[in-house]
Structure formats: C-alpha cells, structure tokens
Design a protein around this motif. Sequence first.
Motif, PDB file in Angstrom:
ATOM      1  N   ALA A 194     148.660  98.958  12.726  1.00  0.00           N
ATOM      2  CA  ALA A 194     148.257 100.532  12.426  1.00  0.00           C
ATOM      3  C   ALA A 194     146.629 100.742  13.280  1.00  0.00           C
ATOM      4  O   ALA A 194     145.699  99.958  11.824  1.00  0.00           O
ATOM      5  CB  ALA A 194     148.106 101.788  12.369  1.00  0.00           C
ATOM      6  N   SER A 195     146.060 100.761  13.909  1.00  0.00           N
ATOM      7  CA  SER A 195     144.448 100.353  13.791  1.00  0.00           C
ATOM      8  C   SER A 195     143.576 101.889  13.664  1.00  0.00           C
ATOM      9  O   SER A 195     142.679 101.620  13.173  1.00  0.00           O
ATOM     10  CB  SER A 195     143.814 100.912  15.654  1.00  0.00           C
ATOM     11  N   SER A 196     144.123 102.620  13.307  1.00  0.00           N
ATOM     12  CA  SER A 196     144.529 103.349  13.318  1.00  0.00           C
ATOM     13  C   SER A 196     143.933 103.665  11.203  1.00  0.00           C
ATOM     14  O   SER A 196     142.704 104.441  10.375  1.00  0.00           O
ATOM     15  CB  SER A 196     144.273 104.660  13.296  1.00  0.00           C
ATOM     16  N   ASN A 197     144.533 103.109  10.731  1.00  0.00           N
ATOM     17  CA  ASN A 197     144.612 102.638   9.418  1.00  0.00           C
ATOM     18  C   ASN A 197     144.951 101.254   9.290  1.00  0.00           C
ATOM     19  O   ASN A 197     146.130 101.319   7.778  1.00  0.00           O
ATOM     20  CB  ASN A 197     145.956 103.556   9.026  1.00  0.00           C
ATOM     21  N   PRO A 198     144.448 100.346   8.747  1.00  0.00           N
ATOM     22  CA  PRO A 198     143.804  98.684   9.086  1.00  0.00           C
ATOM     23  C   PRO A 198     144.894  98.419   7.728  1.00  0.00           C
ATOM     24  O   PRO A 198     145.448  97.772   6.949  1.00  0.00           O
ATOM     25  CB  PRO A 198     143.406  97.610   9.616  1.00  0.00           C
ATOM     26  N   ALA A 238     146.683 100.089   5.629  1.00  0.00           N
ATOM     27  CA  ALA A 238     148.110 100.342   5.121  1.00  0.00           C
ATOM     28  C   ALA A 238     149.459  99.121   5.877  1.00  0.00           C
ATOM     29  O   ALA A 238     150.179  98.282   5.098  1.00  0.00           O
ATOM     30  CB  ALA A 238     148.367 101.425   6.367  1.00  0.00           C
ATOM     31  N   GLY A 239     148.311  97.739   5.988  1.00  0.00           N
ATOM     32  CA  GLY A 239     149.318  96.800   6.332  1.00  0.00           C
ATOM     33  C   GLY A 239     149.940  96.887   7.322  1.00  0.00           C
ATOM     34  O   GLY A 239     149.608  97.561   8.477  1.00  0.00           O
ATOM     35  N   GLY A 240     150.664  95.846   7.183  1.00  0.00           N
ATOM     36  CA  GLY A 240     151.591  95.931   8.362  1.00  0.00           C
ATOM     37  C   GLY A 240     152.986  94.959   8.504  1.00  0.00           C
ATOM     38  O   GLY A 240     153.362  94.007   6.960  1.00  0.00           O
ATOM     39  N   THR A 241     153.240  94.701   9.739  1.00  0.00           N
ATOM     40  CA  THR A 241     154.385  93.213   9.574  1.00  0.00           C
ATOM     41  C   THR A 241     154.335  92.092  10.069  1.00  0.00           C
ATOM     42  O   THR A 241     153.457  92.096  11.106  1.00  0.00           O
ATOM     43  CB  THR A 241     155.572  93.895  10.744  1.00  0.00           C
ATOM     44  N   ARG A 242     154.954  90.829   9.641  1.00  0.00           N
ATOM     45  CA  ARG A 242     153.585  89.709  10.193  1.00  0.00           C
ATOM     46  C   ARG A 242     155.553  89.510  10.590  1.00  0.00           C
ATOM     47  O   ARG A 242     156.533  89.106   9.995  1.00  0.00           O
ATOM     48  CB  ARG A 242     153.111  89.302   8.878  1.00  0.00           C
ATOM     49  N   VAL A 243     155.199  89.035  11.717  1.00  0.00           N
ATOM     50  CA  VAL A 243     156.232  88.278  12.537  1.00  0.00           C
ATOM     51  C   VAL A 243     156.088  86.682  12.594  1.00  0.00           C
ATOM     52  O   VAL A 243     155.404  86.160  13.441  1.00  0.00           O
ATOM     53  CB  VAL A 243     156.913  88.697  13.729  1.00  0.00           C
ATOM     54  N   CYS A 244     157.736  86.220  12.422  1.00  0.00           N
ATOM     55  CA  CYS A 244     156.772  84.522  12.478  1.00  0.00           C
ATOM     56  C   CYS A 244     158.549  83.842  11.984  1.00  0.00           C
ATOM     57  O   CYS A 244     159.207  84.396  12.471  1.00  0.00           O
ATOM     58  CB  CYS A 244     156.226  83.834  11.497  1.00  0.00           C
ATOM     59  N   ARG A 245     158.337  82.237  12.858  1.00  0.00           N
ATOM     60  CA  ARG A 245     159.868  81.522  13.029  1.00  0.00           C
ATOM     61  C   ARG A 245     160.729  81.882  11.614  1.00  0.00           C
ATOM     62  O   ARG A 245     162.259  82.385  12.696  1.00  0.00           O
ATOM     63  CB  ARG A 245     159.313  80.728  12.463  1.00  0.00           C
ATOM     64  N   ASP A 246     160.249  81.780  10.398  1.00  0.00           N
ATOM     65  CA  ASP A 246     161.636  81.991   9.322  1.00  0.00           C
ATOM     66  C   ASP A 246     160.473  83.064   7.979  1.00  0.00           C
ATOM     67  O   ASP A 246     159.641  83.174   7.970  1.00  0.00           O
ATOM     68  CB  ASP A 246     161.386  81.197   8.489  1.00  0.00           C
ATOM     69  N   VAL A 247     161.615  84.048   7.519  1.00  0.00           N
ATOM     70  CA  VAL A 247     160.855  84.635   6.232  1.00  0.00           C
ATOM     71  C   VAL A 247     162.443  83.811   4.912  1.00  0.00           C
ATOM     72  O   VAL A 247     163.761  83.820   5.847  1.00  0.00           O
ATOM     73  CB  VAL A 247     162.016  86.184   6.792  1.00  0.00           C
ATOM     74  N   ALA A 248     162.105  84.598   4.199  1.00  0.00           N
ATOM     75  CA  ALA A 248     162.667  83.509   2.715  1.00  0.00           C
ATOM     76  C   ALA A 248     163.332  84.245   2.656  1.00  0.00           C
ATOM     77  O   ALA A 248     163.342  85.720   2.545  1.00  0.00           O
ATOM     78  CB  ALA A 248     161.339  83.672   2.061  1.00  0.00           C
TER      79      ALA A 248
END
Length: 453
Positions: A282-286, A288-298
């Motif tokens: 969220a640009s208004s609340n950086p 707060a973090g966010g979601t990272r999308v990548c090839r694999d999740v553990a």
Amino acid sequence: MTRIYPHFIVAKFGGTSVADFDAMSRSASLVLADKNVRLVVLSASAGVTNLLVELASGLESRLRLDKIETLRSLQYNILSRLKQPEAIGQEIDRLLDNIHRLAEMAAVARSAALCDELVSHGEMISSLLFVEVLREQEVEAQWFDARKVIRTDDTFGCAAPAISAIAAMAENHLRPRIEQTLVVTQGFIGSDAAGRTTTLGRGGSDYTASLLAEALQASRVDIWTDVAGIYTTDPRIVPQAKRIDNLSFAEASEMATFGAKVLHPATLLPAMRKDIPVFVGASSNPSAGGTRVCRDVATPSRYRALAVRRQQTLLTLSSVNAQPAHRFLADTFAMLSRHEMAFDLVTTSETSIALILNATSATSGEADTLTTALLTELSSHCHVEVETGLALVSLIGNALSEGAAVCKEVFAELENHPVRMICHGASRHALCFLLPAQFADSAVKALHRSLLE
Ligand code: ASP
Ligand code: MG
C-alpha cells in the motif's frame, strides 16, 4: 555493455496512489526511497478512467459537459498544487481539449478504437503531473510515451501484447533512458502496428509493469496499490481475512484469474516467464509491508485463499443428433474458436458441454462474448441453454487435486448451497464451483471460517 543499474526495479502506482497531489507526493517519496527504482508505471488518477469510459459511450451534450468538468477539476486540483503549474498547464489543457473533441465524436459514432484513444488520456495526464511532482522534489525524471514500446494486436479494449516486439523496442528506446535518469511512463496503453492507441483491458497497468520488467529483465516489480498486499479473501466479505506474506506465482496467478481484484489477471505471466518477483503493498502505508510473489514458497499449506468472480454465465450445449462424442466436442470447440469466444472453465458429458463465460474485462465494459451470430450458429448445431446471475467461487491452494479429504472438507461446508457446476482436477491449485450469485458471499464466509481461519 555494462549496465549502471543491473538490479533495477519497476514500480507501478495504481489509481488511488496518484489520486491527488498528496497521494502523488507520497508515491514520489516511495520512488526516491530506493535508488534501484528506475522505471515508474502509472495508472490514471482514481475515477478518471471510469469518467472517460462513460464519455466514450457517447453521452448527450449536457451530461458530457458535466463529466468533462468533473474530470477537469479532478486534474486541476493536482495541477494547482504544483509550485509551477505553468510548466505543464498548457499540455494538460491540450489533453483536456482532446478529450472534449473525442467525446463529441463518440456521441456521433462510438467505437472500441475511439474508446481506447479517449481513455488513454487518463494515463497521459497522470504521468505528466507525476513527472512535475518529482521535478519539484529536485529529482530529474523523464516522461516517456508507453505506446512507443508496448506493441499490441488491434483487439481494442483488450489488446494482446506482442512480447518479442516489446522486448526489442524496450531495449532500443527505453533501456538507454533508464540508464540516464528515472523514467515515468503510462500503464494500460499501447499501440498496434498501425500506430493506433490500444488498451490492455481494465486494470491493465499492472500488466504493463510486468511486461516492461520482462522486456528489460528487471530484478523486481513493485505494485503499489491501496491495500497492503494480497489477502486470503476480500476483507469486505470476510473481515477476518489475513494478508498472505508469500505467494507462489501459480497461487497468485490463479487468484487473479479467478477474481481477486488486486492484480490484473495476466500480470504474473511475464514475471513467471523471467522469474521476476512481484511485491504488492500500500503506497499510503508502506511500513505495513505487503505480499511477495515469487516462484516457490517454503512449505505451502493446502488451502490458501478464496476468490469470487461475479456476473458469470453458464452456457450448456447438448448434442441433438446422436453424433459420436468426440465429433460433437471437436465441432463445438471449433465453432467457439472461430467466434473467439472467451471461456475458461468447462465440464463435459457424452452428449453435452457446459462452459463458464466470464463477463468481459474489456475497457469499454461491453459484454460482447455471446454474440447473436455465435448463438445462431450454435443453435443450428445443438440445443443451447444460457443461464445468468451466477457467481464462481474458487478455492486456491496446493495439491488440491490430490488430497483425499479435499472434497469432503469443502463440500461439507456447502450443505445448504445449490452448487450448479464444479471444476476440479485440471488445476492442482484451484477448485472452482458455480452457484447462484446470491449464495456466493455465504459460501466464501463458510469456507473461510473452516479452511482458512
Ligand atoms: N486506468 C486503468 C483502469 O482504471 C488501468 C489501471 O488502472 O490499471 O482500468
Ligand atoms: Mg488495479
């Protein structure tokens, strides 16, 4: 050639992140916070594309002038907060005059091509304003016309990008610029081989960002929006929905396809092809973090998220003249393909086929999937039944087609829901079912409670 910015980032800001001067200033600070951000892709200011789509539908003169006035004041509210509005005032006025002229033309005869030309002005204006906001913060930034590199076919309103042409043009026209300064460009818009403006469908700016990241081998795409990441489901339906910190490309891509509104459905395809991680925040609340999308999740869990797609139509086609099943399937799909009909979920029996049609996401917003020509041709070949008012609920997860308990766990919760059709097995990451629209929210709530909380 040695690159000055081998790890550059493409940052995309959505409509709410460029909605007004304060939002633009916050977004500008985010750009400046990481020197690896070299390419900025922008949406139109929130509300602007909707106004332009209405103008493109051909409004009568009073209403047209009203809408143009709303639009003008929205953009002037940003312009007037600049220290030197005169630097771009003339250019903004020229674009607003263009809008006026094109809206008049649409009132005489509307077309999908005219609609794309008209709506492209939203991104043109927001990108000009943003460059000035950056310049006033003493940052050197260049404005760049995305239509020079986003080559598409001529399917106005929902154009398909030409991947290798984009790669070549971005290398030639864009790479040298991002090595020099920060570059600001428009999302959503492109051009066909004849130079006519096209658009990638509503919400297409995300897609532009990942297409350019793919073309230039960026190291990451940051999608700045109004929510701090991707949630287990729409928090407006289920307030207990939680942010998912890490998603795989496959999971996130199914979520976007099946209705999670955060990302344009095609966004992850370029990122997947080149293995480029995508961050959503969220640009208004950086902070707060966010979601990272990548090839694999553990260690991904079996159940991850629920998505809903409304306004679904079910088309059921039944064979009338005892053709062999393989012939009936082949003839029917050939017919659908000739009419370029978009469907993405299918079930079949020996004598019938049921297909889910998704109301189009084309820029003009016109549902043109079931044309009279197609219905006429289908009717001469089989029995046709059309059901509307349906919603598609999708459970997204991992190894869904393998777990022994999946069906029991899912359908036990749906005891009181009249499920009309189920798609299970083709994808390991999605189990989808169709039901009357008024049951969608309660199905999502029940499943969220039992599988995701
Ligand atoms: N401005 C366009 C829209 O509203 C594209 C985007 O925002 O991504 O659909
Ligand atoms: Mg969007």
